[in-house]
Design a protein around this motif. Structure first.
Motif, short mmCIF file in Angstrom:
data_model
loop_
_atom_site.label_atom_id
_atom_site.label_comp_id
_atom_site.label_asym_id
_atom_site.label_seq_id
_atom_site.Cartn_x
_atom_site.Cartn_y
_atom_site.Cartn_z
N ALA A 7 0.84 -1.20 0.00
CA ALA A 7 0.00 0.00 0.00
C ALA A 7 0.87 1.25 0.00
N ASP A 8 0.33 2.28 -0.61
CA ASP A 8 1.04 3.54 -0.71
C ASP A 8 1.23 4.14 0.68
N LEU A 9 2.48 4.31 1.09
CA LEU A 9 2.74 4.86 2.41
C LEU A 9 2.19 6.28 2.54
N GLY A 10 2.22 7.02 1.45
CA GLY A 10 1.71 8.38 1.50
C GLY A 10 0.24 8.42 1.87
N GLU A 11 -0.54 7.51 1.32
CA GLU A 11 -1.97 7.46 1.64
C GLU A 11 -2.19 7.01 3.08
N LEU A 12 -1.41 6.02 3.52
CA LEU A 12 -1.56 5.54 4.89
C LEU A 12 -1.23 6.64 5.90
N LEU A 13 -0.21 7.43 5.58
CA LEU A 13 0.22 8.46 6.51
C LEU A 13 -0.76 9.64 6.58
N GLN A 14 -1.75 9.66 5.69
CA GLN A 14 -2.79 10.67 5.77
C GLN A 14 -3.85 10.31 6.80
N LEU A 15 -3.87 9.05 7.22
CA LEU A 15 -4.88 8.61 8.18
C LEU A 15 -4.50 9.08 9.58
N VAL A 234 15.08 6.95 17.62
CA VAL A 234 14.36 7.63 16.54
C VAL A 234 14.46 6.84 15.24
N THR A 235 15.66 6.40 14.91
CA THR A 235 15.88 5.66 13.67
C THR A 235 15.10 4.34 13.66
N VAL A 236 15.21 3.60 14.75
CA VAL A 236 14.53 2.30 14.83
C VAL A 236 13.02 2.46 14.80
N ASN A 237 12.49 3.40 15.57
CA ASN A 237 11.04 3.56 15.65
C ASN A 237 10.43 3.96 14.32
N LEU A 238 11.03 4.94 13.67
CA LEU A 238 10.46 5.40 12.40
C LEU A 238 10.67 4.37 11.30
N THR A 239 11.87 3.78 11.24
CA THR A 239 12.14 2.78 10.21
C THR A 239 11.25 1.56 10.40
N GLY A 240 11.17 1.05 11.63
CA GLY A 240 10.35 -0.12 11.90
C GLY A 240 8.88 0.12 11.62
N PHE A 241 8.38 1.30 11.99
CA PHE A 241 6.97 1.60 11.78
C PHE A 241 6.64 1.71 10.28
N LEU A 242 7.49 2.42 9.53
CA LEU A 242 7.26 2.54 8.10
C LEU A 242 7.35 1.18 7.41
N LEU A 243 8.30 0.36 7.85
CA LEU A 243 8.44 -0.98 7.28
C LEU A 243 7.19 -1.82 7.57
N ALA A 244 6.68 -1.71 8.79
CA ALA A 244 5.48 -2.47 9.15
C ALA A 244 4.28 -2.02 8.32
N LEU A 245 4.16 -0.71 8.09
CA LEU A 245 3.06 -0.21 7.26
C LEU A 245 3.19 -0.71 5.83
N TRP A 246 4.40 -0.66 5.31
CA TRP A 246 4.63 -1.06 3.91
C TRP A 246 4.34 -2.55 3.70
N LEU A 247 4.75 -3.38 4.67
CA LEU A 247 4.56 -4.83 4.56
C LEU A 247 3.22 -5.30 5.10
N ASP A 248 2.48 -4.37 5.75
CA ASP A 248 1.21 -4.72 6.38
C ASP A 248 1.42 -5.80 7.44
N TRP A 249 2.43 -5.57 8.27
CA TRP A 249 2.76 -6.47 9.38
C TRP A 249 2.48 -5.76 10.70
N PRO A 250 2.34 -6.51 11.80
CA PRO A 250 2.13 -5.88 13.11
C PRO A 250 3.34 -5.03 13.49
N PRO A 251 3.14 -3.77 13.89
CA PRO A 251 4.28 -2.89 14.18
C PRO A 251 5.15 -3.37 15.34
#
Length: 289
Positions: A7-15, A234-251
């Protein structure tokens, strides 16, 4: 890989729930890794486990009384942290107290849920976290921690450096060890409770302990270790969260695995320090000095 996973991360981040979750993780990355530095420095690893159980008792109390469960968890953890502070004269003494506290808290929580007839699923759901359900109150708690914890470290940096390096040396140098330890334990307890919503009680180490463990390898002083811990957080939290959104996995699990990968990678880097920033107990100065 299906469409949901890409899924488009840009669209998800609008939620709005996603935005609140990202803001919560960013705030958590400022305060909670510093709490991890305290946990490692004071050698109080069992504290976080005990506070997870105390938080469950607080949540159960909230469900029974109709009060906000997370608020009850925060209050219960803060009181427990203050209550065990007098036992923190030595790591061994605190470890024993934490074992007792864990047993009593989980037994009381299970008994409370059983006799009250309250649905326990709401309480135990927080073992796994619910990052997309982060609300304004959660952001306020994390925001306060993001200000209070680094602020305390800057204000009391010399005293904290002595306390985390050697308790006896700090006491001989006039540091108010008892009150400072009390404040630190309350902050640790509240931080653990505040992080439960993000990763779940079982995975809270991703936000607290793992960035601190990686920072210990890179830093050469308490100040540099603290800065490294925040940067890694900061690096781990943002990277892990974006990766979870992109893969549709539990954060939660993704954050833990991301933080764990960073810790393992950092330990491949040759250590630059000649001595540990926290001296072992055997290196403490005799009390007669």
């Amino acid at each position: 890989m299906n469409l949901a996973a890409t899924a488009d991360l840009g669209e998800l981040l609008q939620l709005m729930p996603v935005r609140r979750a990202a803001a919560a993780l960013l705030l958590a990355a400022v305060g909670l890794p510093v709490i991890g530095v305290v946990i490692v420095g004071l050698d109080i690893m069992p504290v976080r486990f005990a506070m997870m159980h105390v938080a469950l008792l607080g949540i159960a109390t909230g469900l029974l009384t109709g009060l906000d469960p997370m608020l009850c968890a925060l209050v219960a953890c803060a009181l427990a942290g203050a209550g065990v502070a007098p036992l923190a004269r030595t790591p061994d003494g605190l470890s024993g107290a934490m074992g007792l506290l864990m047993s009593l808290a989980i037994a009381a929580a299970l008994l409370l849920l059983s006799v009250s007839g309250v649905n326990a699923s709401g309480a135990f759901a927080l073992l796994w976290g619910s990052i997309l359900s982060v609300g304004t109150a959660d952001l306020i708690v994390l925001g306060l921690l993001a200000v209070a914890v680094p602020g305390l470290f800057w204000w009391k940096r010399r005293e904290l450096a002595l306390l985390l390096h050697d308790r006896e040396l700090a006491q001989c140098s006039g540091v108010p060890v008892g009150p400072l330890t009390l404040v630190l334990l309350v902050l640790v307890a509240v931080a653990v409770a505040g992080a439960i919503k993000l990763t779940g009680a079982l995975l809270v180490d991703a936000l607290t302990l793992l960035p601190a463990l990686a920072a210990r390898r890179l830093g050469t002083s308490l100040k540099s270790i603290t800065l490294w811990a925040v940067g890694i957080g900061v690096t781990v939290n943002l990277t892990g969260f974006l990766l979870a959104l992109w893969l549709d996995w539990p954060p939660g699990p993704v954050l833990v695995l991301t933080a764990g990968a960073v810790v393992l990678a950092v330990h491949l880097v040759p250590e630059r320090r000649t001595s540990s920033w926290r001296a072992p107990a055997s290196a403490s100065l005799p009390s007669s000095h």
